[in-house]
Structure formats: structure tokens, C-alpha cells
Motif scaffolding. Structure first.
Motif, PDB file in Angstrom:
ATOM      1  N   PRO A   1       0.806  -1.230   0.000  1.00 17.25           N
ATOM      2  CA  PRO A   1       0.000   0.000   0.000  1.00 17.25           C
ATOM      3  C   PRO A   1       0.832   1.270   0.000  1.00 17.25           C
ATOM      4  CG  PRO A   1      -0.089  -1.094   2.152  1.00 17.25           C
ATOM      5  CD  PRO A   1       0.577  -2.047   1.212  1.00 17.25           C
ATOM      6  N   LYS A   2       2.106   1.158   0.305  1.00 16.15           N
ATOM      7  CA  LYS A   2       2.976   2.335   0.313  1.00 16.15           C
ATOM      8  C   LYS A   2       3.497   2.693  -1.075  1.00 16.15           C
ATOM      9  CE  LYS A   2       3.173   3.862   4.556  1.00 16.15           C
ATOM     10  NZ  LYS A   2       2.768   5.251   4.866  1.00 16.15           N
ATOM     11  N   ILE A   3       3.306   1.804  -2.055  1.00 17.42           N
ATOM     12  CA  ILE A   3       3.754   2.105  -3.412  1.00 17.42           C
ATOM     13  C   ILE A   3       2.732   3.034  -4.061  1.00 17.42           C
ATOM     14  CG2 ILE A   3       4.314   1.201  -5.689  1.00 17.42           C
ATOM     15  CD1 ILE A   3       5.173  -1.399  -4.361  1.00 17.42           C
ATOM     16  N   ALA A   4       3.181   4.230  -4.403  1.00 15.39           N
ATOM     17  CA  ALA A   4       2.285   5.228  -4.995  1.00 15.39           C
ATOM     18  C   ALA A   4       2.470   5.344  -6.500  1.00 15.39           C
ATOM     19  CB  ALA A   4       2.533   6.596  -4.354  1.00 15.39           C
ATOM     20  N   VAL A   5       3.716   5.164  -6.954  1.00 11.75           N
ATOM     21  CA  VAL A   5       4.070   5.407  -8.352  1.00 11.75           C
ATOM     22  C   VAL A   5       4.997   4.296  -8.820  1.00 11.75           C
ATOM     23  CG1 VAL A   5       5.079   7.056  -9.988  1.00 11.75           C
ATOM     24  CG2 VAL A   5       3.932   7.905  -7.924  1.00 11.75           C
TER      25      VAL A   5
ATOM     26  N   SER B   1      -5.862   7.748  -6.089  1.00 12.32           N
ATOM     27  CA  SER B   1      -6.081   8.382  -4.787  1.00 12.32           C
ATOM     28  C   SER B   1      -4.887   9.231  -4.378  1.00 12.32           C
ATOM     29  CB  SER B   1      -6.362   7.317  -3.726  1.00 12.32           C
ATOM     30  OG  SER B   1      -5.288   6.394  -3.642  1.00 12.32           O
ATOM     31  N   ILE B   2      -3.688   8.757  -4.695  1.00 11.71           N
ATOM     32  CA  ILE B   2      -2.468   9.504  -4.371  1.00 11.71           C
ATOM     33  C   ILE B   2      -2.348  10.728  -5.273  1.00 11.71           C
ATOM     34  CG2 ILE B   2       0.043   9.398  -4.224  1.00 11.71           C
ATOM     35  CD1 ILE B   2      -1.321   7.660  -2.163  1.00 11.71           C
ATOM     36  N   TYR B   3      -2.657  10.545  -6.538  1.00 13.57           N
ATOM     37  CA  TYR B   3      -2.590  11.675  -7.474  1.00 13.57           C
ATOM     38  C   TYR B   3      -3.490  12.806  -6.990  1.00 13.57           C
ATOM     39  CZ  TYR B   3      -2.096  13.998 -12.010  1.00 13.57           C
ATOM     40  OH  TYR B   3      -1.791  14.901 -13.018  1.00 13.57           O
ATOM     41  N   LYS B   4      -4.683  12.450  -6.549  1.00  8.73           N
ATOM     42  CA  LYS B   4      -5.627  13.471  -6.078  1.00  8.73           C
ATOM     43  C   LYS B   4      -5.189  14.052  -4.738  1.00  8.73           C
ATOM     44  CE  LYS B   4      -9.403  11.130  -8.468  1.00  8.73           C
ATOM     45  NZ  LYS B   4     -10.605  10.252  -8.305  1.00  8.73           N
ATOM     46  N   GLU B   5      -4.673  13.207  -3.860  1.00 10.11           N
ATOM     47  CA  GLU B   5      -4.243  13.675  -2.536  1.00 10.11           C
ATOM     48  C   GLU B   5      -3.164  14.748  -2.641  1.00 10.11           C
ATOM     49  OE1 GLU B   5      -1.915  11.927   1.430  1.00 10.11           O
ATOM     50  OE2 GLU B   5      -2.797  10.529  -0.019  1.00 10.11           O
ATOM     51  N   PHE B   6      -2.297  14.603  -3.636  1.00 17.32           N
ATOM     52  CA  PHE B   6      -1.185  15.552  -3.795  1.00 17.32           C
ATOM     53  C   PHE B   6      -1.435  16.588  -4.893  1.00 17.32           C
ATOM     54  CE2 PHE B   6       0.607  12.133  -1.402  1.00 17.32           C
ATOM     55  CZ  PHE B   6       1.503  12.757  -0.543  1.00 17.32           C
ATOM     56  N   ASP B   7      -2.700  16.727  -5.282  1.00 17.41           N
ATOM     57  CA  ASP B   7      -3.115  17.752  -6.244  1.00 17.41           C
ATOM     58  C   ASP B   7      -2.423  17.619  -7.589  1.00 17.41           C
ATOM     59  OD1 ASP B   7      -4.862  18.966  -4.374  1.00 17.41           O
ATOM     60  OD2 ASP B   7      -3.172  20.049  -3.478  1.00 17.41           O
ATOM     61  N   GLY B   8      -2.063  16.394  -7.948  1.00 17.56           N
ATOM     62  CA  GLY B   8      -1.504  16.145  -9.272  1.00 17.56           C
ATOM     63  C   GLY B   8      -0.159  16.795  -9.506  1.00 17.56           C
TER      64      GLY B   8
ATOM     65  N   ARG C   1       7.572  14.717  -3.847  1.00 18.70           N
ATOM     66  CA  ARG C   1       6.557  15.088  -2.866  1.00 18.70           C
ATOM     67  C   ARG C   1       5.939  13.859  -2.200  1.00 18.70           C
ATOM     68  NH1 ARG C   1       2.185  17.744  -5.434  1.00 18.70           N
ATOM     69  NH2 ARG C   1       3.091  17.767  -7.526  1.00 18.70           N
ATOM     70  N   VAL C   2       5.630  12.835  -3.005  1.00 18.23           N
ATOM     71  CA  VAL C   2       5.011  11.651  -2.399  1.00 18.23           C
ATOM     72  C   VAL C   2       6.022  10.878  -1.561  1.00 18.23           C
ATOM     73  CG1 VAL C   2       3.260  11.496  -4.222  1.00 18.23           C
ATOM     74  CG2 VAL C   2       5.322  10.101  -4.396  1.00 18.23           C
ATOM     75  N   LYS C   3       7.287  10.895  -1.954  1.00 16.75           N
ATOM     76  CA  LYS C   3       8.314  10.233  -1.153  1.00 16.75           C
ATOM     77  C   LYS C   3       8.524  10.967   0.166  1.00 16.75           C
ATOM     78  CE  LYS C   3      11.911   8.212  -3.134  1.00 16.75           C
ATOM     79  NZ  LYS C   3      11.583   6.772  -3.156  1.00 16.75           N
ATOM     80  N   ASN C   4       8.463  12.289   0.122  1.00 16.72           N
ATOM     81  CA  ASN C   4       8.595  13.057   1.358  1.00 16.72           C
ATOM     82  C   ASN C   4       7.453  12.776   2.330  1.00 16.72           C
ATOM     83  OD1 ASN C   4      11.018  14.356   0.928  1.00 16.72           O
ATOM     84  ND2 ASN C   4      10.113  16.172   0.011  1.00 16.72           N
ATOM     85  N   ALA C   5       6.346  12.248   1.824  1.00 17.35           N
ATOM     86  CA  ALA C   5       5.210  11.895   2.672  1.00 17.35           C
ATOM     87  C   ALA C   5       5.239  10.428   3.087  1.00 17.35           C
ATOM     88  CB  ALA C   5       3.907  12.207   1.950  1.00 17.35           C
TER      89      ALA C   5
ATOM     90  N   MET D   1       8.535   2.964  -7.486  1.00 17.80           N
ATOM     91  CA  MET D   1       9.170   1.699  -7.825  1.00 17.80           C
ATOM     92  C   MET D   1       9.438   1.564  -9.324  1.00 17.80           C
ATOM     93  SD  MET D   1       9.445   0.194  -4.843  1.00 17.80           S
ATOM     94  CE  MET D   1       9.847  -1.501  -5.313  1.00 17.80           C
ATOM     95  N   TYR D   2      10.350   0.634  -9.615  1.00 22.48           N
ATOM     96  CA  TYR D   2      10.669   0.245 -10.997  1.00 22.48           C
ATOM     97  C   TYR D   2      10.299  -1.216 -11.184  1.00 22.48           C
ATOM     98  CZ  TYR D   2      13.719  -1.693 -14.650  1.00 22.48           C
ATOM     99  OH  TYR D   2      14.222  -2.371 -15.728  1.00 22.48           O
ATOM    100  N   CYS D   3       9.571  -1.508 -12.274  1.00 20.80           N
ATOM    101  CA  CYS D   3       9.157  -2.880 -12.582  1.00 20.80           C
ATOM    102  C   CYS D   3       9.814  -3.332 -13.888  1.00 20.80           C
ATOM    103  CB  CYS D   3       7.632  -2.953 -12.709  1.00 20.80           C
ATOM    104  SG  CYS D   3       7.015  -4.600 -13.129  1.00 20.80           S
ATOM    105  N   PRO D   4      10.781  -4.235 -13.818  1.00 18.98           N
ATOM    106  CA  PRO D   4      11.493  -4.669 -15.028  1.00 18.98           C
ATOM    107  C   PRO D   4      10.720  -5.669 -15.873  1.00 18.98           C
ATOM    108  CG  PRO D   4      12.311  -5.875 -13.146  1.00 18.98           C
ATOM    109  CD  PRO D   4      11.314  -4.885 -12.604  1.00 18.98           C
TER     110      PRO D   4
END
Length: 333
Positions: free
Chosen positions: A106-110, A176-183, A200-204, A209-212
Motif C-alpha cells: 500500500p505504500k507504493i504510490a508510483v 487516490s495519491i494523485y488526487k491527494e497531492f493535487d496532481g 513530494r510523495v516520497k517526502n510523505a 518503484m521500478y518494474c522490469p
């Protein structure tokens, strides 16, 4: 689960014609959407005549990459947004591995897939490669690309890993994260807005992540060519804002001072090399930062309550490592 693949278009009919059928074919149950940034070519007519299955969102103006996506995504109902450049060739099953990874924590935002070059297919692509990082003075680089050195993909970065920023060329983000941080920050217009968002999201306390296990191929330079002084201006301007908005206070003014000095050196090199447009672009970028300092400072203060100041910044100068110590690849750092 609802997934929306959103392609931002501005006068890009040639890319839509070439790559959109592939996106539709390979995207499975995801909704494919084209958000048009007030194009003046015949992109709209082309889409309406040939791609009835693609939803079209027409923005009222060309507000750049940031505002274009912000405006369009207000009209998209999905659990995941996939921001996809129009000059991307996707591959079979390019979506599911990324979604599976993001669903695992759940901590993965991007997250971003592997980005390879469309024209030199064995190489990584400049804008994203296998995940982005940033050094202590705010210079972005990638696993697979440092400054002008772009590596051949031999599987050396085929591990799932946390990165600092994901390329906006193919960026998966929880809605949900995109909206929480105002895009995306609309003042950036284009270039480095995805780095700012990820920072910004990492600071929160969230992860990028990277998916190979997912690969796409990027043409690159579709809107602004690499040699554009406009691109130089946006990169230098946005980089100063990026640092000031997001860096921890204990390092902020030292880093800004050094970065300003390094930008002055870059401007001098442009001038001596006869690149007068790029020289003035750097000067204009610094003037913009000074003129808009109060506004940028307000953006910094807005985040203070949620900021944890992520510490995953590369602690050395990538300029020194690359140009002085001749360490040209990520594995040599």
C-alpha cells in the motif's frame, strides 16, 4: 479494479496514427483515453473518424504536460492512472506486472516499467531508462543513463527496486495519491514535473518503484527537440523550483548556492560555444526563480505538515563522478 491509460496529445496525429492501435491491442481491460491539449492539427477529426472505442477528452487550452493531465484526470474514474506519452510503443502484458507490484504494498504510490529506445531498441531510453534518481545538487539521472551516456540493456537492471522518480513518459500512479497531492505542479508546464511529484510523495512516506517485467519503447523528443532552447529554459527553471520546494532545510541554501554557481558555468559554456539561445535560457530561468520566489516558497510551506524529507538522494555529485572520475554507468557509482 479500473485502470485508465491516458495519452496526452498536442498536435501529435502522426504518433497517434502510429502507436495508438498498438496501445489499444495490448492494454486489455484498461480504458484507453486521449486527452487533447487544444491541438491545431487534425488530431481530433482523425480520432473521431478512426477510433470510436477511444474516449476523447478535449482540454480547453494547451496548458502543458502538467495542467493538461490535471485537467483531463478530473474527468477520469479509475483506481490507477497510467500517464502515457503518445510516442510510446507498448508490448504485450505491459500493464499487469506493474499493477501486481503496486498492489503488493500500500505504500507504493508510483511505478514505471523499463523504458527502451524505439530507434535503438537494444538501448535504454534517455528520459526514463530503468528508473530515475537525483544527486545532492538536484541533477537527475537514471539507471541506464547518466548525462549523455545511454547503456545497452543486457539485463543488468532487471531487479525490482525502489527509485527516486518515475518517468512521466509511462507513469503508473494510484489515483487516490494523485488526487491527494493535487496532481502535477502546473507552474512547471513541462519537464521535471514528474520528478517533483515523486519527490513530494516520497517526502510523505510513499514509495516509487521500478518494474522490469514490463517494457515499452519510447521515441522521445516528440514535442520539444533535444536542442530546443525552450527545453533548456524549462529544465533549468524547473530544477531550481524542484530543489527549493522539496529539499530538507538543513541542506537547502548550500545546495541552491552550489547549483546556481554550476548553472552559471553551464551558461558560460553555452555562450563560449555559440549557443546563445541556451545561454539566455539559463539567464531567464534564474530570473524566473527570483521573480517568483515568494510563490515557490508558498508551495514549499504547503507541504511542511506532511513532509518527512526523504533521504534517498544520491549523496555525491553526479557531475563530479561522471566528468572528473569518469564513472559513466550506474553500476560504477
Amino acid at each position: 479494479m479500473k485502470i485508465a491509460v491516458v495519452i496526452l496529445n498536442w498536435n501529435g496525429k502522426k504518433f497517434l496514427e502510429k502507436f495508438l492501435p498498438n496501445v489499444i491491442e495490448c492494454s486489455g481491460v484498461a480504458e484507453v483515453i486521449v486527452a487533447d491539449n487544444a491541438s491545431t492539427d487534425d488530431s481530433i477529426d482523425f480520432l473521431k473518424q478512426n477510433f470510436h472505442q477511444v474516449r476523447l477528452i478535449q482540454n480547453g487550452e494547451n496548458g502543458g504536460f502538467s495542467k493538461g493531465y490535471n485537467d483531463a484526470l478530473k474527468h477520469v474514474d479509475a483506481d490507477y492512472f497510467v500517464l502515457l506519452n503518445s510516442d510510446i510503443e507498448v508490448t504485450k502484458n505491459w500493464i499487469q506486472p506493474v499493477i501486481d507490484l503496486m498492489e503488493s504494498d500500500p505504500k507504493i504510490a508510483v511505478c514505471q516499467p523499463k523504458i527502451r529506445s524505439y530507434h535503438e531498441r537494444e538501448k535504454f531510453e534517455y528520459a526514463g531508462a530503468s528508473g530515475g534518481f537525483i544527486d545532492k545538487f538536484g541533477y537527475p539521472f537514471c539507471r541506464g543513463r547518466i548525462f549523455e551516456t545511454v547503456e545497452i540493456d543486457t539485463g543488468q537492471y532487471d531487479d525490482v527496486c525502489e527509485i527516486f522518480w518515475a518517468t512521466g513518459a509511462t507513469m503508473f500512479v494510484k489515483s487516490s495519491i494523485y488526487k491527494e497531492f493535487d496532481g502535477l505542479d502546473e507552474d512547471f508546464f513541462a519537464h521535471m514535473e514528474e520528478i517533483d511529484f515523486c519527490w513530494r510523495v516520497k517526502n510523505a512516506g510513499y514509495k516509487v518503484m521500478y518494474c522490469p517485467d514490463s517494457t515499452v519503447y519510447h521515441v522521445g523528443g516528440g514535442t520539444l527537440p533535444k536542442s530546443s532552447s525552450r527545453k533548456t529554459y524549462l529544465n533549468f527553471r524547473n530544477n531550481l523550483s524542484l530543489i527549493y520546494k522539496n529539499l530538507h532545510s538543513k541542506n537547502l541554501f548550500f545546495v541552491l548556492f552550489v547549483r546556481w554557481f554550476l548553472d552559471d558555468i553551464a551558461a558560460l559554456r553555452f555562450l563560449l560555444g555559440g549557443s546563445f539561445g541556451d545561454f539566455f535560457a539559463v539567464v531567464r530561468a534564474q530570473f524566473y526563480f527570483m521573480k517568483n520566489f515568494r510563490k515557490i516558497r508558498k508551495e514549499r510551506k504547503k507541504q511542511l505538515e506532511i513532509r518527512k524529507f526523504h533521504t534517498g538522494i544520491y549523496p555525491f555529485s553526479i557531475v563530479w563522478k561522471y566528468y572528473i572520475q569518469k564513472r559513466k554507468t550506474f553500476v560504477q557509482l
